[in-house]
Design an enzyme around this catalytic site. Sequence first.
Site, short mmCIF file in Angstrom:
data_model
loop_
_atom_site.label_atom_id
_atom_site.label_comp_id
_atom_site.label_asym_id
_atom_site.label_seq_id
_atom_site.Cartn_x
_atom_site.Cartn_y
_atom_site.Cartn_z
N TYR A 161 0.83 -1.20 0.00
CA TYR A 161 0.00 0.00 0.00
C TYR A 161 0.86 1.26 0.00
CZ TYR A 161 -3.62 3.31 1.50
OH TYR A 161 -4.47 4.38 1.57
N LYS A 165 1.02 4.10 -2.92
CA LYS A 165 0.64 5.49 -2.66
C LYS A 165 1.82 6.45 -2.87
CE LYS A 165 -3.71 4.92 -1.76
NZ LYS A 165 -4.74 5.47 -2.67
#
Length: 257
Positions: A161, A165
């Site tokens: 993640y 991002k």
Amino acid sequence: MKAAALFDLSGETALVTGASSGLGARFAQVLAANGASVALVARRRERLKTLCEAIVANGGTAMAIEADVTDRAAMMRAFDDVQRAYGTPTIVVNNAGAAQSVRALEMSEEEWRRVLSLDLDSVFFWSQEAARRMIAGGAKGSIVNTASVLSFGVSKGVAAYAVAKAGVVQLTKALSLELAFKGVRVNAIAPGWFVTDINRNFLESDKGQAMKRAIPMGRFGAEGDLDGALLLLASKAGAYITGTTVVVDGGQVVALA
């Protein structure tokens, strides 16, 4: 110019991915409330339908499009549907994403690919198609990507993640550089911890409450805390802003620095 005119989105066509719940649902409501015709894109048809009905009941204009953002054919159909109904999308919010909480040594290749595909690859391809259509339609436009405070710092169990991002921040810069002279602005919002359906149980746990105490403002993000950043980047108020990531986190990133 008065503030109301700066932030007015009347005549704009917006498309929001991941719009069936959480931040995406709020983004769609805010854009519609400020005059945009909004296409809500997500996989959960019934949730989309309910949200569309609520937007229309409040005087807005909205349509629901069921689509998986990792499906390129579904993406093309979604853009076609929006264009037929409302015209060329001039505001595209790439919000669809998935959380991940697997330690690196236990993560499978399939999980790594799933998170990167949803949280980074889809942002590129939907931005690419949005820009192509804006340029072909001779429309100036704004693309707003959802990044995260984990674009700038990491914790255990979020490798995929956080990498995705961080990639969204760099992708935002890269696209902004190539598209600025064509009239397409590309920016991102990096939220801190906001309570949504995805993370509610964790943030309300003892560990979550300990995290809250570490945020300089002493609270998680509340409904409405992202409205200003979204409207700034989507509207005429942000006409000279591109390649920027607006961090909205109660001071969390500052505390990590």
